[in-house]
Design an enzyme around this catalytic site. Sequence first.
Site, PDB file in Angstrom:
ATOM      1  N   HIS A 133       0.860  -1.179   0.000  1.00 57.76           N
ATOM      2  CA  HIS A 133       0.000   0.000   0.000  1.00 57.76           C
ATOM      3  C   HIS A 133       0.899   1.233   0.000  1.00 57.76           C
ATOM      4  CE1 HIS A 133      -2.991   2.991   1.259  1.00 57.76           C
ATOM      5  NE2 HIS A 133      -3.852   2.167   0.684  1.00 57.76           N
ATOM      6  N   HIS A 134       0.507   2.264  -0.754  1.00 56.53           N
ATOM      7  CA  HIS A 134       1.377   3.437  -0.931  1.00 56.53           C
ATOM      8  C   HIS A 134       1.621   4.181   0.376  1.00 56.53           C
ATOM      9  CE1 HIS A 134       3.569   6.296  -3.238  1.00 56.53           C
ATOM     10  NE2 HIS A 134       2.990   6.028  -4.391  1.00 56.53           N
ATOM     11  N   SER A 135       0.783   3.961   1.382  1.00 55.39           N
ATOM     12  CA  SER A 135       1.001   4.630   2.670  1.00 55.39           C
ATOM     13  C   SER A 135       2.248   4.109   3.371  1.00 55.39           C
ATOM     14  CB  SER A 135      -0.221   4.437   3.582  1.00 55.39           C
ATOM     15  OG  SER A 135      -0.484   3.053   3.778  1.00 55.39           O
TER      16      SER A 135
END
Length: 525
Positions: free
Chosen positions: A191-193
């Site tokens: 996930h890009h987070s």
Amino acid sequence: METWKADDGHAPTKFKIPKPIDTEPSAAVTEAISAARIEIAKMGSPPEDGQPLSPMGRLFHKPESNMYIVSIVGTKSWIDPDHFKLNIIPFYIYPRFNCLQVPDESSEDAASSANLRWAKAEVDLEQHIFTRYIESKYMADGGADKYIEDFLYELTKTSIDMSKPLWDVHILNLSEPTSQGAMAVTIVRFHHSIGDGMSLMSFFLSLTRKASDPNTPPSLPVLFRKPAKRQSKMRLAWWFMSFIWNTLVDVLTILATAFFLVDTPNPLKGPEDAGKNPRRIMMRCLSMDDVKLVKDVTKTTINDVVMGATEAALTRYLNRRYGEENKIRKNGNDDNLPKTLRVRGAILFNVRVLPGFQPMDTIMEKRSGAKWGNRVGHVLYPLKLKLHDDNPLEYVYKANAVMNRKKASLGSYFSYYFGNFIINTFGIKLASLPTNTSFWFSNMPGPQEEITMFGYPVAYVGCSCYGQPMALFIHAITYADKLNFVISVDEHTICDPQQLCDDLEQSFELIKTAAMAKRCRAKQQ
């Protein structure tokens, strides 16, 4: 055999994916996991434990920009799942790989993505690493390449369960090789987070070694800086004034684009909810020797050549699409492009203090100038949309002129800090990723020589994203003697991504041919 289970809202698919190989972990893997858990316990709570997500991390959880990064690594031999797990175990001690993202119960709006925080958790590798053997009977006429493409398409319909750390690995051992000679393809999804492409590429490089020397880490790509020359006071004053002017223009353009300046509707620009659609992720390979040839002839940079080829391909693609829409039956070289067409790309920049890739130990330091996370700004790149069939090198020269101005500007830094300011001041609801442009573009240097991952020779490397509120996202990544273009498209907007890939190849071929002709003329003079 099982049918891939997509998130709610996506139509069921007839594409069949064999079940992951279900085997008990070996004694060595079990022992290594126990040792890693003891090591993690000794380290105590990670710095992130209990801390809220960064502003950019929260932004990547909004429904319209719920983004995942997908790394694609082709290896020349099959991957043994136990051997892979045994080697990956020491690396999941890095905090964000063993942390959940949970709602902050003390917040009034605990369910909102604006109030997620990090929480330490145990990692069960069996819930993160999946291995499949892909027999020939599962592959369509397109062979292994088409199967990988379809697998990625189905993967982009899914998300990772928030009850575990937001990463997983899909190992596909193939019965026949891909066009780039890979017998196994490892797809790593984050996930890009968790972090941006620069962070995750640095992490990937830490898993690898030089193919020529298995005990030596690969050479880290570095930014080349020309030695500073002594400048007259007049030249320095002119440079400073240009720097201030370029920054002012970029800041005003970024602000205008954020609030009201939208690209003209065009065949590349998707709807506002494009992030909710699955993505077709496709890859095309170019020779780095050919790219360097163009660079040397034009006296520009590799980035300029890549950007010039991209603009040439998009111009070619748009010209064809407008010709088809207007039902114009003319020679393909005729200009069908509207004269008042605004098409721009958001080019992503790393805004860390330390440029380029850094060792993981440096990245994980508390006050590192290359700190892990999402530190990405952007600049706006306007397409001229002019056919240069008589001299395709004009695309490269134009890219060089534009990118020189963008580099002599603080526009990318402004976009990053302005985005953080909006989130921290007005909240996540008013913030968004750049959506008023027509496409996104990212160019990343990869390993400079051939490498191995846990001893498996690497055939190629690629990366892409899905979940972004943009119908077209183009990545360019280098590996040894290859340059891979990877496009992520929403087929509701771009219904013929194969044609766009062909345009990338053909446009670069025209540029290369023009460069070779220019070099021959220079030798004859």
